[in-house]
Scaffold this motif. Sequence first.
Motif, PDB file in Angstrom:
ATOM      1  N   UNK A  17       4.257   9.607 -15.667  1.00 14.19           N
ATOM      2  CA  UNK A  17       3.968   8.220 -16.050  1.00 14.19           C
ATOM      3  C   UNK A  17       5.159   7.567 -16.754  1.00 14.19           C
ATOM      4  N   UNK A  18       5.797   8.272 -17.675  1.00 21.81           N
ATOM      5  CA  UNK A  18       6.957   7.717 -18.381  1.00 21.81           C
ATOM      6  C   UNK A  18       8.087   7.417 -17.402  1.00 21.81           C
ATOM      7  N   UNK A  19       8.265   8.306 -16.438  1.00 21.18           N
ATOM      8  CA  UNK A  19       9.340   8.127 -15.461  1.00 21.18           C
ATOM      9  C   UNK A  19       9.098   6.909 -14.573  1.00 21.18           C
ATOM     10  N   UNK A  20       7.864   6.754 -14.137  1.00 22.64           N
ATOM     11  CA  UNK A  20       7.548   5.680 -13.188  1.00 22.64           C
ATOM     12  C   UNK A  20       7.389   4.311 -13.857  1.00 22.64           C
ATOM     13  N   UNK A  21       6.852   4.299 -15.082  1.00 20.43           N
ATOM     14  CA  UNK A  21       6.529   3.020 -15.726  1.00 20.43           C
ATOM     15  C   UNK A  21       7.391   2.696 -16.936  1.00 20.43           C
ATOM     16  N   UNK A  22       8.073   3.698 -17.459  1.00 26.17           N
ATOM     17  CA  UNK A  22       8.829   3.511 -18.690  1.00 26.17           C
ATOM     18  C   UNK A  22       7.994   3.931 -19.886  1.00 26.17           C
ATOM     19  N   UNK A  23       8.641   4.530 -20.858  1.00 25.79           N
ATOM     20  CA  UNK A  23       7.950   5.060 -22.028  1.00 25.79           C
ATOM     21  C   UNK A  23       7.124   3.987 -22.731  1.00 25.79           C
TER      22      UNK A  23
END
Length: 191
Positions: A17-23
């Motif tokens: 999720x962090x990779x795809x949407x940003x932290x």
Amino acid sequence: MEEANIRQVLLNKGLSLFSKKGFDSVGIQEICDSCQTSKPTLYYYFKSKVGLLDSIVDFYGSRQLELLSKASEYHHDFIKHLTDLLKAQISFALENPDFFYLSCNTAFSPEENPAFKSFRELQKKIDLLYLDLFEKCSNEFGNMRGLEKLYSKSFQSLIISTCNSILQKNLELNESNIYKVIHSFVYGVAN
């Protein structure tokens, strides 16, 4: 689910999720929903969203550092060192694309950003690995003296760009392209 599995599922899903949407764009509830677990469970293992990111960086970063450390062991062969580092980073990026993208995106965040802070120590260690190699090589290539930091950062940028091109399928991974990338960098350093 066993305790170790829950923790690993939270790590993997958080990373994805962090990779795809940003932290900053991912909430704790979204992570918990995607793992079919509760907020107290996430807090039990990681204390916070930043704690989860710190654990992700520790888990994947230690593997990345291990690969890069082995590849950067000094054996008086500049071309081979650069080639080994490039191959090690490509291998790591192919095996861990989400972590690769997250670390790249975070590198361009403001210093105050919590994600940037989570990656700071890992990046410092990677920077020192590269710098150490270039400092050792500068003993053999006198024209590099005083420019080790510039060359080490330039080479890191080239490696990241090459990994990204391979992951995005804009550059084919083969020995010929590895050779061309390394020799295009060295041409300005060793000649």
